[in-house]
Design an enzyme around this catalytic site. Structure first.
Site, PDB file in Angstrom:
ATOM      1  N   CYS A 108       3.084  -3.211   4.033  1.00 48.34           N
ATOM      2  CA  CYS A 108       2.215  -2.085   4.408  1.00 48.34           C
ATOM      3  C   CYS A 108       2.962  -1.338   5.518  1.00 48.34           C
ATOM      4  CB  CYS A 108       0.820  -2.553   4.814  1.00 48.34           C
ATOM      5  SG  CYS A 108       0.747  -3.723   6.183  1.00 48.34           S
ATOM      6  N   GLY A 109       2.264  -0.568   6.325  1.00 46.15           N
ATOM      7  CA  GLY A 109       2.972   0.192   7.356  1.00 46.15           C
ATOM      8  C   GLY A 109       3.681  -0.719   8.346  1.00 46.15           C
ATOM      9  N   THR A 110       2.962  -1.736   8.785  1.00 48.63           N
ATOM     10  CA  THR A 110       3.498  -2.660   9.797  1.00 48.63           C
ATOM     11  C   THR A 110       3.695  -4.078   9.271  1.00 48.63           C
ATOM     12  OG1 THR A 110       1.241  -3.230  10.393  1.00 48.63           O
ATOM     13  CG2 THR A 110       2.285  -1.458  11.674  1.00 48.63           C
ATOM     14  N   ILE A 150       1.181  -6.012   9.207  1.00 47.21           N
ATOM     15  CA  ILE A 150       0.109  -6.771   9.878  1.00 47.21           C
ATOM     16  C   ILE A 150      -1.135  -6.899   8.994  1.00 47.21           C
ATOM     17  CG2 ILE A 150      -1.462  -6.829  11.861  1.00 47.21           C
ATOM     18  CD1 ILE A 150       0.713  -5.332  13.479  1.00 47.21           C
ATOM     19  N   HIS A 172       6.701 -30.803  10.772  1.00 48.52           N
ATOM     20  CA  HIS A 172       6.000 -29.578  10.372  1.00 48.52           C
ATOM     21  C   HIS A 172       4.908 -29.863   9.338  1.00 48.52           C
ATOM     22  CE1 HIS A 172       8.901 -27.419  12.679  1.00 48.52           C
ATOM     23  NE2 HIS A 172       9.887 -27.946  11.985  1.00 48.52           N
ATOM     24  N   HIS A 208       9.820 -23.892   9.031  1.00 47.78           N
ATOM     25  CA  HIS A 208       8.757 -24.519   9.826  1.00 47.78           C
ATOM     26  C   HIS A 208       7.370 -24.323   9.215  1.00 47.78           C
ATOM     27  CE1 HIS A 208      11.124 -24.506  13.917  1.00 47.78           C
ATOM     28  NE2 HIS A 208      11.848 -24.934  12.900  1.00 47.78           N
ATOM     29  N   ASP A 249       0.870  -1.170   0.000  1.00 53.75           N
ATOM     30  CA  ASP A 249       0.000   0.000   0.000  1.00 53.75           C
ATOM     31  C   ASP A 249       0.910   1.224   0.000  1.00 53.75           C
ATOM     32  OD1 ASP A 249       0.917   0.227   2.601  1.00 53.75           O
ATOM     33  OD2 ASP A 249      -1.060   0.203   3.549  1.00 53.75           O
TER      34      ASP A 249
HETATM   35  C1  RB5 Z   1      -1.855   2.608   6.710  1.00 49.10           C
HETATM   36  O1  RB5 Z   1      -1.823   3.797   7.442  1.00 49.10           O
HETATM   37  C2  RB5 Z   1      -1.618   1.422   7.644  1.00 49.10           C
HETATM   38  O2  RB5 Z   1      -2.691   1.248   8.496  1.00 49.10           O
HETATM   39  C3  RB5 Z   1      -1.340   0.178   6.842  1.00 49.10           C
HETATM   40  O3  RB5 Z   1      -0.278   0.396   5.985  1.00 49.10           O
HETATM   41  C4  RB5 Z   1      -0.950  -1.084   7.613  1.00 49.10           C
HETATM   42  O4  RB5 Z   1       0.084  -0.809   8.519  1.00 49.10           O
HETATM   43  C5  RB5 Z   1      -2.026  -1.878   8.188  1.00 49.10           C
HETATM   44  O5  RB5 Z   1      -1.783  -2.954   8.754  1.00 49.10           O
END
Ligand code: RB5
Length: 149
Positions: A66-68, A70, A134, A99, A7
């Protein structure tokens, strides 16, 4: 083949990964996004997950940023047959393959530097899925996918 997606928050890290892959002559397919303009990460996670699922070469995999990492991880794992792993150091990259037989790794553009990202990718690529104990666990993941709960 390496399928890439991000993103806006992962765009810059994806671009630096692309540059490094190009320099190494590694084949990749960039599925976007293509700018810093705000977009929704699930759209790109789905594009990459579909490509990885269709690709029968077991050496192919996806990288989602993405940002994290996650949101990309959560979304990609909704696709049957996808095992997406958020990696945050070389050890997690290595065991994601050894694994979990991950077919997508996810990273955070706001948490991971370009140098770190390249180290994580190298570690993932050089690791081998260990199978054995595994395999039974991976089969259990597949059975859960089939339950549709
Ligand atoms: C975008 O601001 C952020 O929420 C997205 O990149 C991501 O980290 C979501 O998990």
């Amino acid at each position: 083949m390496i399928y890439l997606g991000s993103d806006h928050a992962g765009f810059e890290l994806k671009e630096s990964i692309k540059d490094a892959l190009e320099k190494k002559g590694v084949k990749y397919l960039d599925l976007g996004t293509d700018s810093l303009k705000s977009v929704d990460y699930p759209d790109y996670a789905l594009k990459v997950a579909k490509k990885v699922k269709e690709d029968k070469d077991k050496n192919s995999f996806g990288i989602l940023v993405c940002g994290t990492g996650i949101g990309m991880e959560i979304t990609a794992n909704k696709v049957d047959g996808i095992r997406a792993a958020l990696v945050h150091d070389e050890y997690t990259s290595q065991v994601a393959k050894e694994h979990n037989n991950a077919n997508i790794i996810t990273m955070g553009g706001r948490t991971t530097t370009p140098t770190e990202a390249l180290r994580f990718i190298d570690r993932f690529v050089s690791a081998k899925y260990e199978g054995g104990r595994h395999e039974n666990r991976i089969n259990k993941i597949s059975s859960i996918e089939k339950l549709n709960i």
